[in-house]
Design a protein around this motif. Structure first.
Motif, short mmCIF file in Angstrom:
data_model
loop_
_atom_site.label_atom_id
_atom_site.label_comp_id
_atom_site.label_asym_id
_atom_site.label_seq_id
_atom_site.Cartn_x
_atom_site.Cartn_y
_atom_site.Cartn_z
N TYR A 141 0.85 -1.19 0.00
CA TYR A 141 0.00 0.00 0.00
C TYR A 141 0.89 1.24 0.00
CZ TYR A 141 1.02 0.89 4.96
OH TYR A 141 1.65 1.18 6.15
N ARG A 142 0.26 2.38 -0.16
CA ARG A 142 0.94 3.67 -0.05
C ARG A 142 0.29 4.51 1.04
NH1 ARG A 142 0.97 4.52 -6.45
NH2 ARG A 142 3.14 4.03 -6.97
N GLU A 143 1.05 5.40 1.64
CA GLU A 143 0.49 6.29 2.65
C GLU A 143 -0.41 7.34 2.03
OE1 GLU A 143 3.65 7.89 4.97
OE2 GLU A 143 4.00 6.02 6.07
N TYR A 144 -0.18 7.68 0.78
CA TYR A 144 -1.08 8.55 0.03
C TYR A 144 -0.92 8.26 -1.45
CZ TYR A 144 3.16 11.42 -0.45
OH TYR A 144 4.44 11.85 -0.70
N GLU A 145 -1.97 8.49 -2.20
CA GLU A 145 -1.97 8.22 -3.63
C GLU A 145 -1.79 9.47 -4.48
OE1 GLU A 145 -2.13 5.36 -5.42
OE2 GLU A 145 -1.85 4.31 -3.54
N GLN A 146 -1.98 10.65 -3.88
CA GLN A 146 -1.84 11.89 -4.67
C GLN A 146 -1.49 13.04 -3.74
OE1 GLN A 146 -5.02 12.81 -7.43
NE2 GLN A 146 -4.75 14.98 -7.11
N ARG A 147 -0.38 13.68 -4.01
CA ARG A 147 0.04 14.84 -3.22
C ARG A 147 0.71 15.84 -4.14
NH1 ARG A 147 1.08 13.72 2.72
NH2 ARG A 147 -1.14 13.41 2.32
N GLY A 148 0.21 17.06 -4.14
CA GLY A 148 0.82 18.11 -4.94
C GLY A 148 2.20 18.46 -4.41
N PHE A 149 3.01 19.06 -5.29
CA PHE A 149 4.34 19.49 -4.86
C PHE A 149 4.78 20.71 -5.66
CE2 PHE A 149 5.24 16.59 -8.38
CZ PHE A 149 6.17 17.31 -9.12
N VAL A 150 5.76 21.42 -5.10
CA VAL A 150 6.42 22.54 -5.75
C VAL A 150 7.91 22.21 -5.76
CG1 VAL A 150 6.80 25.02 -5.77
CG2 VAL A 150 4.70 24.09 -4.79
N LYS A 151 8.57 22.45 -6.88
CA LYS A 151 10.00 22.12 -7.02
C LYS A 151 10.69 23.27 -7.74
CE LYS A 151 13.05 18.56 -9.01
NZ LYS A 151 13.84 18.20 -7.82
N SER A 152 11.69 23.88 -7.11
CA SER A 152 12.43 24.98 -7.70
C SER A 152 13.74 24.46 -8.25
CB SER A 152 12.69 26.07 -6.66
OG SER A 152 13.44 27.13 -7.22
N GLY A 153 13.94 24.58 -9.55
CA GLY A 153 15.17 24.10 -10.17
C GLY A 153 15.40 22.64 -9.87
N THR A 154 16.58 22.34 -9.33
CA THR A 154 16.91 20.96 -8.95
C THR A 154 16.76 20.73 -7.45
OG1 THR A 154 19.26 21.56 -8.76
CG2 THR A 154 18.50 20.71 -10.89
N ASP A 155 16.19 21.70 -6.73
CA ASP A 155 16.00 21.54 -5.28
C ASP A 155 15.02 20.42 -4.99
OD1 ASP A 155 17.67 23.67 -5.01
OD2 ASP A 155 16.11 25.13 -4.49
N GLY A 206 -5.67 11.35 2.13
CA GLY A 206 -6.15 12.57 1.52
C GLY A 206 -5.52 12.74 0.15
N PHE A 207 -5.72 13.90 -0.45
CA PHE A 207 -5.02 14.17 -1.70
C PHE A 207 -4.94 15.65 -1.97
CE2 PHE A 207 -8.41 15.41 -4.60
CZ PHE A 207 -9.54 14.87 -4.03
N SER A 208 -3.95 16.03 -2.77
CA SER A 208 -3.80 17.40 -3.24
C SER A 208 -3.14 17.36 -4.60
CB SER A 208 -2.96 18.24 -2.27
OG SER A 208 -1.65 17.72 -2.14
N SER A 209 -3.22 18.46 -5.32
CA SER A 209 -2.59 18.57 -6.63
C SER A 209 -2.22 20.02 -6.89
CB SER A 209 -3.52 18.07 -7.74
OG SER A 209 -2.89 18.17 -9.01
N ALA A 210 -1.05 20.25 -7.47
CA ALA A 210 -0.63 21.58 -7.91
C ALA A 210 -0.68 21.60 -9.42
CB ALA A 210 0.79 21.87 -7.42
N THR A 211 -1.53 22.45 -9.98
CA THR A 211 -1.83 22.41 -11.40
C THR A 211 -1.20 23.53 -12.21
OG1 THR A 211 -3.87 23.63 -11.02
CG2 THR A 211 -4.00 21.21 -10.99
N ALA A 212 -0.86 24.66 -11.57
CA ALA A 212 -0.29 25.80 -12.30
C ALA A 212 0.45 26.71 -11.33
CB ALA A 212 -1.39 26.58 -13.04
N VAL A 213 1.42 27.47 -11.84
CA VAL A 213 2.19 28.42 -11.03
C VAL A 213 2.40 29.70 -11.82
CG1 VAL A 213 4.36 27.33 -11.79
CG2 VAL A 213 4.33 28.77 -9.72
N ASN A 214 2.24 30.87 -11.16
CA ASN A 214 2.41 32.14 -11.87
C ASN A 214 3.80 32.72 -11.61
OD1 ASN A 214 2.35 33.37 -9.36
ND2 ASN A 214 0.42 34.45 -9.70
N SER A 215 4.05 33.91 -12.16
CA SER A 215 5.37 34.53 -12.06
C SER A 215 5.71 34.97 -10.65
CB SER A 215 5.45 35.73 -13.02
OG SER A 215 4.45 36.68 -12.69
#
Length: 625
Positions: free
Chosen positions: A182-196, A223-232
């Protein structure tokens, strides 16, 4: 022609206006990620079958997703594996089970114009500890699925991921199974800057407290979350779980009360979150749109996007943020009572604006002016406030989607449905997926009118200022469609050579068709998905790949001894060539193959794009057998 449905013109009047308006020159586009030597699309990462271009920023840096293993196991009797670079196969089957180890099937990649080796070459990028797909698999086997959805000019990328595989000792009667998975969650949004390292977007709701006679039991439901878009400004939009439905709570209570060595709570809960045969899940979450502010490697603020109605916990209500402009205005969709009529609950396009206190206000996109709309969705909004999306309604007796746009900066603005290839609103389904600050919209549209069969799709470009709607395949150079000139200067299809299991060299005609455009930047660079023609492998009656003595696969052949071919989806990158389509250009680029048929996709009647719709939904666990 723009069609304001509030003020319907007769088709005769519309036709007259269209003739008076006249045609305007459109730019010529080239697919930039074609390998000149092999006529192949560099549109996915190594050891994967399918690739999808998702988003491109103004620095010509793109992100995408690769899906499916491309290289196949041979029959166990052959004692090994075979390295197969290209071809179409359905040998890999995905299923859902807590009884099988988890194998990741989705991978993230970046693709940049100024790549040191090859422009726009997809390059694997790790998220949440993922490893690049390999064949054969290496330990530890990658169990994390990842997906990119957006990138801004500062190289801040957003998407979603799963947790890694967890194991529970199996105590059943099986003599061969050692663990449940099993997994602890099936969907989690994330933010990633460059190679960080990525920053996970923890949803407000991921634990459930079950009231038992022996006391409260806290259950991690994920639970679940998703990140779909990012602005300037590094503001990220998406959605997240905020609660669980009453029926879902009863299901989890049952899992807790029946907890035992043969039915652990975690495994029971995981099983009830899998899709059933009808595609629905037993455990359902309340979902709300969200905005997160990312700064210096951390999430510094969170904003909930309110629904378009007041709710109780008796039903499941959903809101989603899908696009965001520089001012932080969010485009998406939400459940709403149209015109506050509680007998009219719909899932409709919406946008949210931020007040002086930082809170967001809901705004419904009025689709009531379009008769009998079943649902609607907004995918993006540009810095001028132009919102794009689609609505769904019956047209000529069938449910169809139609692309629309609306100027949210004008309080009196009307929802506009542009005409596509005709002087009326046709029955061709279309969706507008992205808009740049120049008012250029990209998406997809159907290309045939067969009402009983799947319809082929093509990417489109619509210019609001010019009121120009174009099939992107009609803007391509002949080379980008898979043609080359012979010694006599005649356009012919590229001949691709493949060696089969007998050592014989087979040939088939190259063909590339743009089926969906997902993103366009302010300079007009477009990324999306194209189909490229590939030969189909041959399998025996037991489903094993047929391999020759030379270690190469056999291909399915038609009655003429040529390979049977099908389409594979790959990321495509389009840029303007600097030329415009004129009568002279059309004459020089009249691509006709040997059979005398046009290279246009509409005349092929080929398969439509059967893939994941790029609206992010709940991740499902991928298994392979």
């Amino acid at each position: 022609m723009k069609f304001k449905l509030e003020k319907t013109l007769s088709l005769v009047a519309v036709g007259v206006l269209s003739v008076l308006q006249g045609a305007q020159a459109a730019p010529v586009y080239e697919i930039k990620n074609i390998d000149a030597d092999t006529f192949n699309l560099n549109g996915t990462i190594e050891n994967t079958r399918n690739g999808y271009g998702m988003s491109v920023n103004n620095n010509n840096e793109a992100v995408g997703a690769a899906k499916g293993k491309k290289k196949l196991n041979v029959d166990e009797g052959d004692d090994g594996v075979i390295d197969i670079e290209d071809g179409v196969s359905d040998a890999e089957t995905i299923t859902y089970s807590v009884n099988l180890p988890i194998l990741a099937n989705n991978f993230t990649f970046t693709s940049i114009e100024n790549d040191a080796a090859t422009p726009w070459l997809p390059t694997f990028e790790s998220v949440n500890g993922t490893t690049a797909p390999t064949f054969p698999e290496v330990d530890p086997v990658n169990s994390v699925d990842t997906f990119y959805y957006g990138i801004n000019d500062a190289k801040v990328k957003v998407g979603e991921m799963t947790a890694a595989e967890q194991k529970v000792d199996y105590s059943g009667s099986s003599t061969t199974q050692e663990y449940w998975y099993y997994r602890e969650y099936e969907q989690r949004g994330f933010v990633k800057s460059g190679t960080d390292t990525e920053i996970a977007l923890i949803p407000p709701y991921f634990e459930y407290v079950s009231k038992q006679d022996s006391g409260d039991v806290t259950v991690n439901v994920g639970g679940f979350s998703s990140a779909t878009a990012v602005n300037s400004a590094n503001m990220v939009t998406g959605y997240a779980s905020t609660d669980i439905s009453k029926n879902s709570a009863s299901i989890i209570d049952s899992c807790v009360s029946n907890n035992s060595e043969t039915a652990p709570t975690d495994i029971c809960v995981q099983n009830r979150q899998y899709p059933k045969s009808n595609g629905l899940r037993d455990i359902q979450y309340q979902t709300r749109g969200y905005v997160w502010r990312y700064d210096a490697g951390a999430i510094t603020e969170e904003f909930l996007l309110p629904l378009g109605l007041e709710t109780t916990n008796d039903g499941v209500y959903i809101g989603q943020g899908l696009g965001i402009n520089t001012e932080g205005v969010v485009a998406g969709r939400s459940h709403v009572y149209r015109k506050n009529d509680k007998d009219r609950l719909y899932f409709d396009a919406a946008y949210w604006t931020q007040g002086a206190d930082g809170s967001y206000q809901y705004n419904w996109v009025d689709v009531d002016t379009v008769k009998d709309v079943n649902s609607s969705i907004a995918y993006d909004i540009n810095d001028n406030g132009i919102l794009v999306g689609s609505y769904n309604k019956y047209i000529e007796g069938y449910r169809r989607d139609k692309f629309f746009y609306i100027d949210t900066s004008d309080a009196n603005a009307e929802l506009i449905t542009p005409f596509d290839f005709y002087n009326n609103v046709s029955d061709l389904s279309s969706r507008g997926r992205d808009i740049n600050n120049n008012g250029q919209v990209v998406g997809y549209i159907e290309t045939t009118h067969d009402k009983e069969k799947p319809r082929p799709k093509a990417g489109f470009l619509y210019d609001i200022a010019k009121d120009e709607f174009t099939n992107l395949n009609e803007l391509l150079t002949c080379e980008s469609k898979g043609f080359e000139k012979d010694d006599a200067g005649k356009w012919i299809r590229n001949k691709v050579e493949v060696e089969d299991g007998s050592g014989k060299t087979l040939t088939y005609n190259s063909e590339i068709v743009i089926v969906e455009a997902n993103s366009i930047n302010d300079s007009g660079t477009i990324v999306g998905t194209a189909f490229i023609r590939k030969p189909s492998y041959k399998f025996d009656t037991d489903g094993n790949l047929v391999i020759g003595d030379n270690g190469l696969p056999f291909f399915e052949l038609n009655g003429y001894g040529d390979p049977v071919t099908s389409f594979l989806p790959r990321m495509m990158v389009l840029q303007t060539s600097g030329a415009e389509i004129t009568d002279e250009w059309k004459a020089a680029n009249n691509c006709i193959d040997e059979s005398g048929e046009s290279g246009d996709y509409e005349r092929k009647g080929a398969a439509s794009l059967g893939w994941l719709l790029m609206l992010p939904l709940v991740w499902l666990r991928r298994r392979r057998k």
